[in-house]
Each structure stands twice: as structure tokens, then as C-alpha cells.
Design a protein around this motif. Structure first.
Motif, PDB file in Angstrom:
ATOM      1  N   PRO A 117     -75.394 -85.186 -47.641  1.00 25.52           N
ATOM      2  CA  PRO A 117     -76.704 -84.576 -48.195  1.00 25.52           C
ATOM      3  C   PRO A 117     -76.433 -83.603 -49.400  1.00 25.52           C
ATOM      4  N   PRO A 118     -77.416 -83.492 -50.244  1.00 20.87           N
ATOM      5  CA  PRO A 118     -76.929 -82.563 -51.367  1.00 20.87           C
ATOM      6  C   PRO A 118     -77.510 -81.012 -50.964  1.00 20.87           C
ATOM      7  N   ARG A 119     -76.813 -80.075 -51.525  1.00 23.14           N
ATOM      8  CA  ARG A 119     -77.502 -78.791 -51.449  1.00 23.14           C
ATOM      9  C   ARG A 119     -78.779 -78.688 -52.109  1.00 23.14           C
ATOM     10  N   VAL A 120     -79.753 -78.391 -51.598  1.00 24.73           N
ATOM     11  CA  VAL A 120     -81.115 -78.503 -52.085  1.00 24.73           C
ATOM     12  C   VAL A 120     -81.725 -76.899 -52.361  1.00 24.73           C
ATOM     13  N   VAL A 121     -82.316 -76.768 -53.380  1.00 20.93           N
ATOM     14  CA  VAL A 121     -83.451 -75.572 -53.426  1.00 20.93           C
ATOM     15  C   VAL A 121     -84.449 -76.208 -53.763  1.00 20.93           C
ATOM     16  N   ALA A 122     -85.684 -75.743 -53.094  1.00 22.13           N
ATOM     17  CA  ALA A 122     -86.796 -76.341 -53.103  1.00 22.13           C
ATOM     18  C   ALA A 122     -88.179 -75.505 -53.270  1.00 22.13           C
ATOM     19  N   MET A 148     -64.166 -86.462 -41.135  1.00 19.93           N
ATOM     20  CA  MET A 148     -63.910 -87.821 -42.092  1.00 19.93           C
ATOM     21  C   MET A 148     -65.331 -88.463 -42.338  1.00 19.93           C
ATOM     22  N   ALA A 149     -66.164 -88.506 -41.528  1.00 21.01           N
ATOM     23  CA  ALA A 149     -67.377 -89.255 -41.628  1.00 21.01           C
ATOM     24  C   ALA A 149     -68.234 -88.422 -42.679  1.00 21.01           C
ATOM     25  N   ASP A 150     -68.130 -87.275 -42.534  1.00 22.06           N
ATOM     26  CA  ASP A 150     -69.078 -86.115 -43.351  1.00 22.06           C
ATOM     27  C   ASP A 150     -68.501 -86.360 -44.845  1.00 22.06           C
ATOM     28  N   ASP A 151     -67.291 -86.458 -45.015  1.00 16.30           N
ATOM     29  CA  ASP A 151     -66.252 -86.526 -46.396  1.00 16.30           C
ATOM     30  C   ASP A 151     -67.038 -87.899 -47.044  1.00 16.30           C
ATOM     31  N   ARG A 152     -66.939 -88.813 -46.224  1.00 15.92           N
ATOM     32  CA  ARG A 152     -67.373 -90.150 -46.914  1.00 15.92           C
ATOM     33  C   ARG A 152     -68.731 -90.124 -47.383  1.00 15.92           C
ATOM     34  N   ALA A 153     -69.509 -89.731 -46.471  1.00 11.50           N
ATOM     35  CA  ALA A 153     -71.003 -89.300 -46.812  1.00 11.50           C
ATOM     36  C   ALA A 153     -71.108 -88.687 -48.175  1.00 11.50           C
ATOM     37  N   ARG A 154     -70.389 -87.512 -48.320  1.00 12.22           N
ATOM     38  CA  ARG A 154     -70.534 -86.803 -49.423  1.00 12.22           C
ATOM     39  C   ARG A 154     -70.111 -87.725 -50.741  1.00 12.22           C
ATOM     40  N   GLU A 203     -88.663 -81.761 -42.474  1.00 12.02           N
ATOM     41  CA  GLU A 203     -89.128 -82.855 -41.252  1.00 12.02           C
ATOM     42  C   GLU A 203     -88.167 -84.040 -41.439  1.00 12.02           C
ATOM     43  N   TYR A 204     -87.502 -84.457 -42.454  1.00  4.95           N
ATOM     44  CA  TYR A 204     -86.720 -85.325 -42.512  1.00  4.95           C
ATOM     45  C   TYR A 204     -85.523 -85.139 -41.923  1.00  4.95           C
ATOM     46  N   GLY A 205     -85.039 -83.723 -41.817  1.00  2.00           N
ATOM     47  CA  GLY A 205     -83.509 -83.360 -41.653  1.00  2.00           C
ATOM     48  C   GLY A 205     -82.783 -83.009 -42.787  1.00  2.00           C
ATOM     49  N   ILE A 206     -83.278 -82.897 -43.845  1.00  2.00           N
ATOM     50  CA  ILE A 206     -82.857 -82.304 -44.761  1.00  2.00           C
ATOM     51  C   ILE A 206     -83.054 -80.874 -44.918  1.00  2.00           C
ATOM     52  N   ARG A 207     -81.964 -80.155 -44.876  1.00  2.00           N
ATOM     53  CA  ARG A 207     -82.134 -78.655 -44.524  1.00  2.00           C
ATOM     54  C   ARG A 207     -81.722 -77.630 -46.136  1.00  2.00           C
ATOM     55  N   GLU A 245     -75.266 -68.831 -58.237  1.00  2.00           N
ATOM     56  CA  GLU A 245     -74.783 -68.250 -56.800  1.00  2.00           C
ATOM     57  C   GLU A 245     -75.015 -69.136 -55.593  1.00  2.00           C
ATOM     58  N   LEU A 246     -76.271 -69.660 -55.410  1.00  2.00           N
ATOM     59  CA  LEU A 246     -76.386 -70.611 -54.420  1.00  2.00           C
ATOM     60  C   LEU A 246     -75.790 -72.160 -54.512  1.00  2.00           C
ATOM     61  N   ARG A 247     -75.460 -72.399 -55.696  1.00  3.21           N
ATOM     62  CA  ARG A 247     -74.810 -73.698 -56.279  1.00  3.21           C
ATOM     63  C   ARG A 247     -75.682 -75.084 -55.534  1.00  3.21           C
ATOM     64  N   PRO A 248     -76.718 -75.136 -55.940  1.00  6.10           N
ATOM     65  CA  PRO A 248     -77.429 -76.235 -55.237  1.00  6.10           C
ATOM     66  C   PRO A 248     -76.903 -77.511 -56.265  1.00  6.10           C
ATOM     67  N   ASP A 249     -77.145 -78.763 -55.650  1.00  5.10           N
ATOM     68  CA  ASP A 249     -77.012 -80.056 -56.414  1.00  5.10           C
ATOM     69  C   ASP A 249     -78.260 -80.397 -57.147  1.00  5.10           C
ATOM     70  N   VAL A 250     -79.282 -79.850 -56.480  1.00  3.91           N
ATOM     71  CA  VAL A 250     -80.460 -80.301 -56.905  1.00  3.91           C
ATOM     72  C   VAL A 250     -81.764 -79.320 -56.497  1.00  3.91           C
TER      73      VAL A 250
END
Length: 298
Positions: free
Chosen positions: A27-32, A1-7, A42-46, A89-94
Motif C-alpha cells: 500500500p502507498p503512503r497516503v496523505v488525504a 518477504m510478502a510485504d516486500d513483494r507487495a510494495r 474503511e477499506y483498510g488503507i491507513r 517530511e511526511l514522504r507520501p506516495d500520493v
């Protein structure tokens, strides 16, 4: 539930080109780009995937990965080769890249990203910005993405204080950065165009200019002229990226051997992840080399 609220919270960020991107949740789905991805790590964003630059091959360059675990983030090859199909295919948000000119993403095939309908965030890492400003912008991006907590800045501040104190008593020992181009040539970094080298100078470390010649960020010259220009350096930062010529291939270059006999040689990644831990480690390595000058290249 907490994860859903964060999203559901969503995110918004204006990058260093003045472009604003938004997303549905954190957190968004990131390709970087690998450098940016290692900083976010390093900030915990994977990131779900990372990509290289035009200098990189189909395999990830270990020197650029930082703490990023390649088993958890797919490597897509060079950014110019990324297709819209791959992104769909990867479906990134950003997609997160860097920019050197404040206008365009550095390593990205932006037309493919546009076709895939994915927003792009590009943060400046060029020589005109202070290092602390660059780090601050990545911290802001990580926070916008819902990073669990920013890395402790104390580690970097302590490394800066150590180096500042050491440099005050280091005499004439200087730090020179270079990228080997082979037995015939070497690229000497112009310190004013590299944020980490300018930061060393701000902390009191002597960073000699390699002298006049062609090139904005580097002076490209032969090894004999390099020895004449920077032969008194106490520390040599040698480009350790995969596109640089390995130091082992310079065994037959007398001028390099003379440089290496009189200076501490440290591997250097000119594309360090823009995050406090990575730069704290860099500053500590430079401090250790200044504290115990002497040959280290063998």
C-alpha cells in the motif's frame, strides 16, 4: 518477504479529472483530505496524515472523521495551509482529495504538492454523480492501493432495501436537510444537488425542494420562510459539522422550535466518507427516524 513483494507490485489510477497517477508499491503512503481518508480507512488503507478544507480550523472536525482514528493519522489543518516542506517530511506516495467540478482538487494547496513532487488523485463527489458511482470509484481506488478486501456491500444493500420498503408506506413524511446559519438564517439543502439526498429520493423517500432563491446547493433564507417552505417534514437532517451553528444556539428561534417539535432531528454530516459502511449507517438512521417520527431535538 510478502510485504516486500507487495510494495514492488506498484499501482496506477486515473482519477475523475482524467489525470493518471502511479506509485512504486502497495500500500502507498497516503496523505488525504479527511473525507477521502475516512473512506480509505474503511477499506483498510491507513493514511499517514489527513487535512481539512477551508471551513475547518486547526483541529480536526469530529463529524468528518468517520471511523478514522486521529491517533494514527496526523491532522495537518486546512489543505490550503499545507506546505511543500510538510509534505516532504511526511514522504507520501500520493495525495488523495475530492473534486466537485471534475477539474480541481477541492481542499488542496496544489502548488505545494507540485513543489513536493507528489502525485494527486481527486475523485468526484459532486451532485451530478449517482451515489453508487461515487462509492464505486473509491472502491476502485482502494483496490488499486492494495486494500486487503472491499467492505461487504451487503450491509448497504440491506439498508437500502429497508428504507425502500419503509418509504413505500411512509405516507407524506419527508426528509429535509439543512445547515443552521444562526438565529437569523438557515441554509436549506437542494436535494437534487446532494448525492445522498438524491439517493433517498431514488429509494422512494420524499425530499421536498426548499423553493426558489439564491444558491446552487443551498437556499439561504430566514427561519420563518424555512418553516413555511419545509414545515411538514417528518425528518430534519441538521448539519453537524463544526462550521455549522450548533442547534443549542437556536433555543430562542420560534420557527426552529416549531420545526423541531414536529419532526425527528438527526445530526447530518454533508461530507460522509464515500464508503459503504458510512452510508449504510446513514440510511439506517433515516429509516429509524421515519419509522418513529416525533421530536428528538429537545
Amino acid at each position: 518477504m510478502a510485504d516486500d513483494r507487495a510494495r514492488q507490485a506498484g499501482w496506477e489510477f486515473t482519477d475523475d479529472r482524467g489525470s493518471t497517477a502511479t506509485g512504486p508499491g502497495t500500500p502507498p503512503r497516503v496523505v488525504a483530505y479527511v473525507r477521502a481518508g475516512a473512506a480509505l480507512w474503511e477499506y483498510g488503507i491507513r493514511p499517514v496524515a489527513v487535512y481539512g478544507s477551508g471551513h475547518d480550523s486547526a483541529r480536526a472536525d469530529p463529524a468528518k472523521l468517520g471511523g478514522l482514528d486521529p491517533r494514527e493519522a496526523a491532522y495537518l489543518g486546512g489543505g490550503a495551509d499545507i506546505t511543500a516542506e510538510v509534505l516532504r517530511e511526511l514522504r507520501p506516495d500520493v495525495v488523495v482529495d475530492v473534486t466537485y467540478d471534475g477539474k480541481s482538487a477541492y481542499a488542496l494547496a496544489e502548488d505545494a504538492v507540485e513543489q513536493a513532487g507528489v502525485p494527486v488523485v481527486a475523485l468526484g463527489v459532486g451532485g451530478g454523480a449517482p451515489l453508487r458511482t461515487i462509492l464505486g470509484r473509491f472502491a476502485e481506488l482502494a483496490a488499486a492501493f492494495g486494500a486487503p478486501a472491499p467492505p461487504a456491500d451487503g450491509e448497504l444493500a440491506a439498508a437500502e432495501a429497508e428504507l425502500r420498503e419503509l418509504a413505500a408506506g411512509a405516507g407524506t413524511a419527508g426528509v429535509v436537510a439543512l445547515s443552521p446559519g444562526g438565529p437569523e438564517q438557515v441554509h436549506l439543502a437542494r436535494p437534487e444537488t446532494w448525492p445522498e439526498l438524491r439517493h433517498l429520493a431514488d429509494l422512494g423517500v420524499r425530499t421536498p425542494d426548499p423553493g426558489p432563491g439564491p444558491g446552487v446547493n443551498w437556499r439561504t433564507t430566514d427561519w420563518d420562510q424555512a418553516l413555511e417552505a419545509v414545515g411538514g417534514a417528518g425528518v430534519l437532517l441538521a448539519d453537524a459539522r463544526a462550521n455549522a451553528v450548533p442547534l443549542a444556539e437556536l433555543a430562542g428561534v420560534p420557527a426552529w422550535q416549531q420545526l423541531a417539535r414536529t419532526a425527528q432531528v438527526l445530526p447530518w454530516n454533508p461530507e460522509l466518507p464515500p464508503a459503504p459502511g458510512a452510508y449504510a449507517q446513514f440510511l439506517r438512521a433515516v429509516a429509524a427516524a421515519l419509522r418513529a417520527p416525533g421530536p428528538a431535538a429537545g
